[in-house]
Design a protein around this motif. Structure first.
Motif, PDB file in Angstrom:
ATOM      1  N   PRO A  40       3.125 -40.372  20.670  1.00  0.00           N
ATOM      2  CA  PRO A  40       4.389 -39.649  20.787  1.00  0.00           C
ATOM      3  C   PRO A  40       4.456 -38.334  20.020  1.00  0.00           C
ATOM      4  N   ASN A  41       3.480 -38.061  19.159  1.00  0.00           N
ATOM      5  CA  ASN A  41       3.527 -36.828  18.365  1.00  0.00           C
ATOM      6  C   ASN A  41       2.869 -35.641  19.048  1.00  0.00           C
ATOM      7  N   VAL A  42       2.376 -35.835  20.262  1.00  0.00           N
ATOM      8  CA  VAL A  42       1.690 -34.754  20.987  1.00  0.00           C
ATOM      9  C   VAL A  42       2.490 -34.364  22.223  1.00  0.00           C
ATOM     10  N   HIS A  43       2.697 -33.054  22.374  1.00  0.00           N
ATOM     11  CA  HIS A  43       3.354 -32.549  23.579  1.00  0.00           C
ATOM     12  C   HIS A  43       2.469 -31.487  24.211  1.00  0.00           C
ATOM     13  N   VAL A  44       2.124 -31.683  25.473  1.00  0.00           N
ATOM     14  CA  VAL A  44       1.358 -30.698  26.239  1.00  0.00           C
ATOM     15  C   VAL A  44       2.292 -30.131  27.305  1.00  0.00           C
ATOM     16  N   SER A  45       2.518 -28.834  27.254  1.00  0.00           N
ATOM     17  CA  SER A  45       3.490 -28.225  28.159  1.00  0.00           C
ATOM     18  C   SER A  45       3.033 -28.299  29.618  1.00  0.00           C
ATOM     19  N   LYS A  46       3.993 -28.511  30.495  1.00  0.00           N
ATOM     20  CA  LYS A  46       3.717 -28.545  31.938  1.00  0.00           C
ATOM     21  C   LYS A  46       4.310 -27.328  32.648  1.00  0.00           C
ATOM     22  N   HIS A  47       4.813 -26.359  31.896  1.00  0.00           N
ATOM     23  CA  HIS A  47       5.557 -25.252  32.497  1.00  0.00           C
ATOM     24  C   HIS A  47       4.647 -24.386  33.377  1.00  0.00           C
ATOM     25  N   LEU A  78       5.546 -21.991  23.561  1.00  0.00           N
ATOM     26  CA  LEU A  78       5.147 -23.203  22.853  1.00  0.00           C
ATOM     27  C   LEU A  78       5.989 -23.404  21.592  1.00  0.00           C
ATOM     28  N   GLY A  79       6.292 -22.297  20.915  1.00  0.00           N
ATOM     29  CA  GLY A  79       7.108 -22.386  19.713  1.00  0.00           C
ATOM     30  C   GLY A  79       8.513 -22.875  20.003  1.00  0.00           C
ATOM     31  N   TYR A  80       9.058 -22.450  21.148  1.00  0.00           N
ATOM     32  CA  TYR A  80      10.392 -22.898  21.559  1.00  0.00           C
ATOM     33  C   TYR A  80      10.409 -24.412  21.739  1.00  0.00           C
ATOM     34  N   GLU A  81       9.339 -24.955  22.321  1.00  0.00           N
ATOM     35  CA  GLU A  81       9.256 -26.401  22.521  1.00  0.00           C
ATOM     36  C   GLU A  81       8.955 -27.124  21.200  1.00  0.00           C
ATOM     37  N   ALA A  82       8.107 -26.517  20.373  1.00  0.00           N
ATOM     38  CA  ALA A  82       7.724 -27.175  19.119  1.00  0.00           C
ATOM     39  C   ALA A  82       8.881 -27.267  18.132  1.00  0.00           C
ATOM     40  N   THR A  83       9.806 -26.320  18.187  1.00  0.00           N
ATOM     41  CA  THR A  83      10.926 -26.303  17.245  1.00  0.00           C
ATOM     42  C   THR A  83      12.115 -27.127  17.713  1.00  0.00           C
ATOM     43  N   SER A  84      11.973 -27.854  18.805  1.00  0.00           N
ATOM     44  CA  SER A  84      13.097 -28.628  19.348  1.00  0.00           C
ATOM     45  C   SER A  84      13.512 -29.777  18.441  1.00  0.00           C
ATOM     46  N   THR A  85      12.652 -30.157  17.500  1.00  0.00           N
ATOM     47  CA  THR A  85      12.966 -31.279  16.607  1.00  0.00           C
ATOM     48  C   THR A  85      13.572 -30.831  15.277  1.00  0.00           C
ATOM     49  N   HIS A 198       3.488 -29.489  11.747  1.00  0.00           N
ATOM     50  CA  HIS A 198       3.448 -29.359  13.206  1.00  0.00           C
ATOM     51  C   HIS A 198       2.419 -28.290  13.566  1.00  0.00           C
ATOM     52  N   VAL A 199       1.458 -28.646  14.396  1.00  0.00           N
ATOM     53  CA  VAL A 199       0.424 -27.713  14.848  1.00  0.00           C
ATOM     54  C   VAL A 199       0.829 -27.118  16.190  1.00  0.00           C
ATOM     55  N   VAL A 200       0.764 -25.788  16.290  1.00  0.00           N
ATOM     56  CA  VAL A 200       1.016 -25.100  17.559  1.00  0.00           C
ATOM     57  C   VAL A 200      -0.278 -24.402  17.965  1.00  0.00           C
ATOM     58  N   SER A 201      -0.813 -24.771  19.123  1.00  0.00           N
ATOM     59  CA  SER A 201      -2.081 -24.214  19.580  1.00  0.00           C
ATOM     60  C   SER A 201      -2.052 -24.035  21.093  1.00  0.00           C
ATOM     61  N   VAL A 202      -2.808 -23.070  21.576  1.00  0.00           N
ATOM     62  CA  VAL A 202      -2.835 -22.797  23.007  1.00  0.00           C
ATOM     63  C   VAL A 202      -3.691 -23.834  23.734  1.00  0.00           C
ATOM     64  N   ILE A 203      -4.901 -24.065  23.239  1.00  0.00           N
ATOM     65  CA  ILE A 203      -5.841 -24.984  23.885  1.00  0.00           C
ATOM     66  C   ILE A 203      -6.506 -25.851  22.820  1.00  0.00           C
ATOM     67  N   ALA A 204      -6.708 -27.112  23.149  1.00  0.00           N
ATOM     68  CA  ALA A 204      -7.438 -28.025  22.263  1.00  0.00           C
ATOM     69  C   ALA A 204      -8.480 -28.775  23.079  1.00  0.00           C
ATOM     70  N   SER A 205      -9.596 -29.081  22.447  1.00  0.00           N
ATOM     71  CA  SER A 205     -10.563 -29.969  23.097  1.00  0.00           C
ATOM     72  C   SER A 205     -10.057 -31.399  22.970  1.00  0.00           C
ATOM     73  N   GLY A 224      -0.768 -25.946  24.925  1.00  0.00           N
ATOM     74  CA  GLY A 224      -0.657 -25.440  26.277  1.00  0.00           C
ATOM     75  C   GLY A 224      -1.556 -26.193  27.238  1.00  0.00           C
ATOM     76  N   HIS A 225      -2.710 -26.677  26.735  1.00  0.00           N
ATOM     77  CA  HIS A 225      -3.638 -27.386  27.610  1.00  0.00           C
ATOM     78  C   HIS A 225      -4.672 -28.127  26.769  1.00  0.00           C
TER      79      HIS A 225
END
Length: 278
Positions: A40-47, A78-85, A198-205, A224-225
């Protein structure tokens, strides 16, 4: 495999004579959660707009200036989504009325959490301005890390104050490869005394993200992906290249010296001339 579930919606209606009856039940499909594989601590954007911007920032033909602007736009999303909490508190305010002289008493909201932005030098610098647009009063503390030949992170710069007075820290880094750097920085911030990271990153392996969550299961991540492949030398595939080089134009970039010249006035190459039969 992630499963989708179906929720049955039941509603009632009131007739003109006052009697109530049930409306036909209609199933509503629930989209599978994006956090299912990682928790539950990971969010990958679908936008879809973000998906479009990701293609731009990945492309080899994207110039440093376009890379910078795309990174800013992606970070803002991504920051807009990450700061929702983040939490807020009520504050009194007045609202001007339509006659421009009276004011209406009302209640508003103000961010309650004290926030710090932690860009990892140097590529994390490209994400700071967008986050400051969202959280104008955030502190910014820089941590410099580089990856050794053994793929281990080496710290060369740290400007954290002695006393921690923030509630939430956002680590900014465009790419999570092995995640060794993020893991190290998260450890530094915990030792400093941050309650929530909270980590904000564009791409992660996929491998790097899994390792990060194994070491720091309490850390939140917004992405982001997720790319599937991580090479033995620690590169994400397809990834986006060296973010620092592409951000600051220090990579070897082929420039078209005649890009501002009309095509009809550009120099012809030998291959073009030979193709005309001369």
């Amino acid at each position: 495999m992630t499963e989708t579930s179906t929720v049955t919606m039941t509603a009632t209606a009131t007739t003109p004579n006052g009697s109530r009856h049930s409306l036909p039940q209609t199933p509503s499909k629930v989209e599978p959660t994006f956090t299912a594989p990682y928790g539950p601590n990971v969010h990958v954007s679908k936008h879809p707009i973000l998906a479009h911007k990701l293609s731009i920032i990945r492309s080899s033909s994207t110039s440093p200036s376009s890379f910078r602007s795309s990174l800013r736009e992606i970070t803002f999303h991504l920051g807009y989504e990450a700061t929702s909490t983040l939490t807020t508190k009520e504050i009194p305010l007045t609202v001007p009325s339509t006659n421009h002289t009276d004011h209406v008493e009302s209640t508003g909201q103000k961010l309650k959490d004290k926030v710090a932005l932690i860009p990892i030098l140097r590529s994390g610098l490209g994400m700071v301005d967008s986050m400051l647009d969202l959280i104008t009063n955030a502190q910014v503390h820089h941590i410099g890390m580089y990856r050794s030949k053994s793929l281990m992170p080496v710290q060369y710069y740290n400007r954290l104050p002695k006393k921690c007075d923030v509630d939430v820290a956002y680590i900014l880094d465009p790419l999570i490869a092995t995640s060794a750097t993020i893991i190290s920085v998260a450890g530094i911030l915990k030792k400093w005394g941050v309650a929530k990271i909270h980590v904000v990153s564009v791409i992660a392996s996929k491998q790097g993200l899994t390792e990060l969550l194994y070491i720091h299961p309490d850390v939140h991540v917004t992405l982001g992906h997720v790319d599937e492949e991580l090479t033995p030398d620690g590169n994400v595939m397809p990834g986006l290249g060296d973010a620092g080089d592409r951000l600051f134009g220090t990579a070897s970039v082929m420039e078209d010296e005649e890009e501002l010249v009309h095509p009809s006035k550009r120099k012809r190459t030998m291959s073009m001339d030979s193709g005309n039969g001369h």
